[in-house]
Motif scaffolding. Sequence first.
Motif, PDB file in Angstrom:
ATOM      1  N   ALA A 311       0.831  -1.206   0.000  1.00 56.44           N
ATOM      2  CA  ALA A 311       0.000   0.000   0.000  1.00 56.44           C
ATOM      3  C   ALA A 311       0.866   1.257   0.000  1.00 56.44           C
ATOM      4  N   ALA A 312       2.078   1.156   0.566  1.00 56.96           N
ATOM      5  CA  ALA A 312       2.978   2.298   0.653  1.00 56.96           C
ATOM      6  C   ALA A 312       3.490   2.757  -0.712  1.00 56.96           C
ATOM      7  N   GLY A 313       3.273   1.934  -1.726  1.00 56.53           N
ATOM      8  CA  GLY A 313       3.669   2.333  -3.072  1.00 56.53           C
ATOM      9  C   GLY A 313       2.527   2.309  -4.067  1.00 56.53           C
ATOM     10  N   ASN A 314       1.508   1.536  -3.750  1.00 53.36           N
ATOM     11  CA  ASN A 314       0.371   1.373  -4.656  1.00 53.36           C
ATOM     12  C   ASN A 314      -0.369   2.681  -4.916  1.00 53.36           C
ATOM     13  N   TRP A 315      -0.392   3.579  -3.953  1.00 53.36           N
ATOM     14  CA  TRP A 315      -1.151   4.828  -4.063  1.00 53.36           C
ATOM     15  C   TRP A 315      -0.610   5.765  -5.141  1.00 53.36           C
ATOM     16  N   LEU A 316       0.656   5.589  -5.514  1.00 52.77           N
ATOM     17  CA  LEU A 316       1.281   6.487  -6.479  1.00 52.77           C
ATOM     18  C   LEU A 316       0.624   6.412  -7.854  1.00 52.77           C
ATOM     19  N   THR A 317       0.122   5.235  -8.219  1.00 54.59           N
ATOM     20  CA  THR A 317      -0.496   5.066  -9.535  1.00 54.59           C
ATOM     21  C   THR A 317      -1.688   5.998  -9.701  1.00 54.59           C
ATOM     22  N   ALA A 318      -2.492   6.139  -8.655  1.00 58.43           N
ATOM     23  CA  ALA A 318      -3.667   7.011  -8.715  1.00 58.43           C
ATOM     24  C   ALA A 318      -3.288   8.487  -8.858  1.00 58.43           C
ATOM     25  N   CYS A 319      -2.028   8.808  -8.574  1.00 58.74           N
ATOM     26  CA  CYS A 319      -1.548  10.187  -8.709  1.00 58.74           C
ATOM     27  C   CYS A 319      -0.791  10.400 -10.021  1.00 58.74           C
ATOM     28  N   GLY A 320      -0.928   9.437 -10.938  1.00 61.33           N
ATOM     29  CA  GLY A 320      -0.332   9.587 -12.259  1.00 61.33           C
ATOM     30  C   GLY A 320       1.130   9.210 -12.355  1.00 61.33           C
ATOM     31  N   VAL A 321       1.692   8.626 -11.300  1.00 63.19           N
ATOM     32  CA  VAL A 321       3.104   8.260 -11.317  1.00 63.19           C
ATOM     33  C   VAL A 321       3.292   6.972 -12.113  1.00 63.19           C
ATOM     34  N   LEU A 322       4.285   6.961 -12.986  1.00 67.87           N
ATOM     35  CA  LEU A 322       4.577   5.825 -13.846  1.00 67.87           C
ATOM     36  C   LEU A 322       5.639   4.937 -13.209  1.00 67.87           C
ATOM     37  N   SER A 323       5.543   3.647 -13.469  1.00 65.55           N
ATOM     38  CA  SER A 323       6.501   2.701 -12.896  1.00 65.55           C
ATOM     39  C   SER A 323       7.664   2.453 -13.847  1.00 65.55           C
ATOM     40  N   ALA A 324       8.860   2.363 -13.265  1.00 65.07           N
ATOM     41  CA  ALA A 324      10.042   2.012 -14.057  1.00 65.07           C
ATOM     42  C   ALA A 324      10.226   0.507 -14.167  1.00 65.07           C
ATOM     43  N   LYS A 325       9.421  -0.257 -13.439  1.00 66.43           N
ATOM     44  CA  LYS A 325       9.546  -1.722 -13.418  1.00 66.43           C
ATOM     45  C   LYS A 325      10.993  -2.115 -13.100  1.00 66.43           C
ATOM     46  N   ILE A 326      11.667  -2.821 -14.018  1.00 63.71           N
ATOM     47  CA  ILE A 326      13.025  -3.289 -13.715  1.00 63.71           C
ATOM     48  C   ILE A 326      14.108  -2.437 -14.369  1.00 63.71           C
ATOM     49  N   LEU A 327      13.735  -1.353 -15.005  1.00 65.95           N
ATOM     50  CA  LEU A 327      14.745  -0.514 -15.639  1.00 65.95           C
ATOM     51  C   LEU A 327      15.643   0.138 -14.586  1.00 65.95           C
TER      52      LEU A 327
END
Length: 358
Positions: A311-327
């Motif tokens: 949950a400490a990172g999941n909320w970022l998606t709703a704020c438009g933050v994009l994931s770098a995945k494994i890059l």
Amino acid sequence: MPNTLAMHLGILYLGGTIGCAGTPLTPLAAEIFLPHLKTIISEEIFQPLQSDVYEVSMDTAQVSWHFYSGEIKDSSALVPEDWADILALLLHPDQQHIKHWIILHGTDTLAFTAAFLETALQGNDLNIVVTGSQLPLLHPVELTLDRDSDALGNLKTAYRTLNEATTHEQGWVRVAFHQQNWAADTVQKIHTQELTAFSGRNEEDHTAQISTHNKLPYLSRRTDFALLKEQLSTTNIQIYYASPLPSHTLAEQLEHVLTSGVDAVILMAYGLGNFPDDLRIHRALLAAEQRGVMVVITTQVPFGGVETRYAAGNWLTACGVLSAKILPLPAIFAKLAWLLITEANFIERRKKWLALTA
């Protein structure tokens, strides 16, 4: 590579530790370093390593070496517009017969340059290996080959990587270091002094690509590289490194970064991409999205990438933050720079980013 196939191989010297001498170490000018390099290549790479171990000979492999230099500088001083100069040389009409390149680069920003070249050259037929060294190729005073250095070994690894080009899809960029080589956009520097200075991944599907090889390349020998350089010179990407400060302090710092005229921000978060959850930070991120600022979340941890498991990172998606995945960070920075100069608006940049990390 079959022995009957002629190979025109370009060596591009950009400075860095591999070409350093003196006290303190400083990159040698091309007109001083390259003659020594030519002699070492002819005597060391194409001569017997042991009585029963030989490298492929120049005559048998029909290798034709071509030596070039860009602006010689310490790689800590490299900036994105330098990438345009490198591309202009690699794609110059006079060099169109050269399909294989070894780029000698300082280690500080080697991974950034390699990742950008991998991204920008998608669809082209160049095979490129970027390498450098932790110790100078030459004795710092006598300017003779230093056999205690890792430089000669890295040159040999780079050459072997190119010599095995038929095992790879044509048109790729790799990093070679300490007897290993990796896909360019998976590489990061992991040690300041050990010879095992870099690490990367070699999985076949390590990441999706911004563009694919079945499309026409964005760059060609007719590209306006002066315009590309100008575009790169105005690109503004900032990196925010999370630290254990009160959330209101983090919010204030992040607001300052996001409103400073940036095009993109890379958030260096904790663990799997965890970041303090604070209403003020929510608002700052949503406002940045409305202004067209790309925000990408990655991790301070060298390996493993980010997920939205907590949950400490999941909320970022709703704020438009994009994931770098494994890059890794160099690839994130390089791909953001490419998107900022090739895609005209935020929506297209976001779509491309989601595609490359799918």
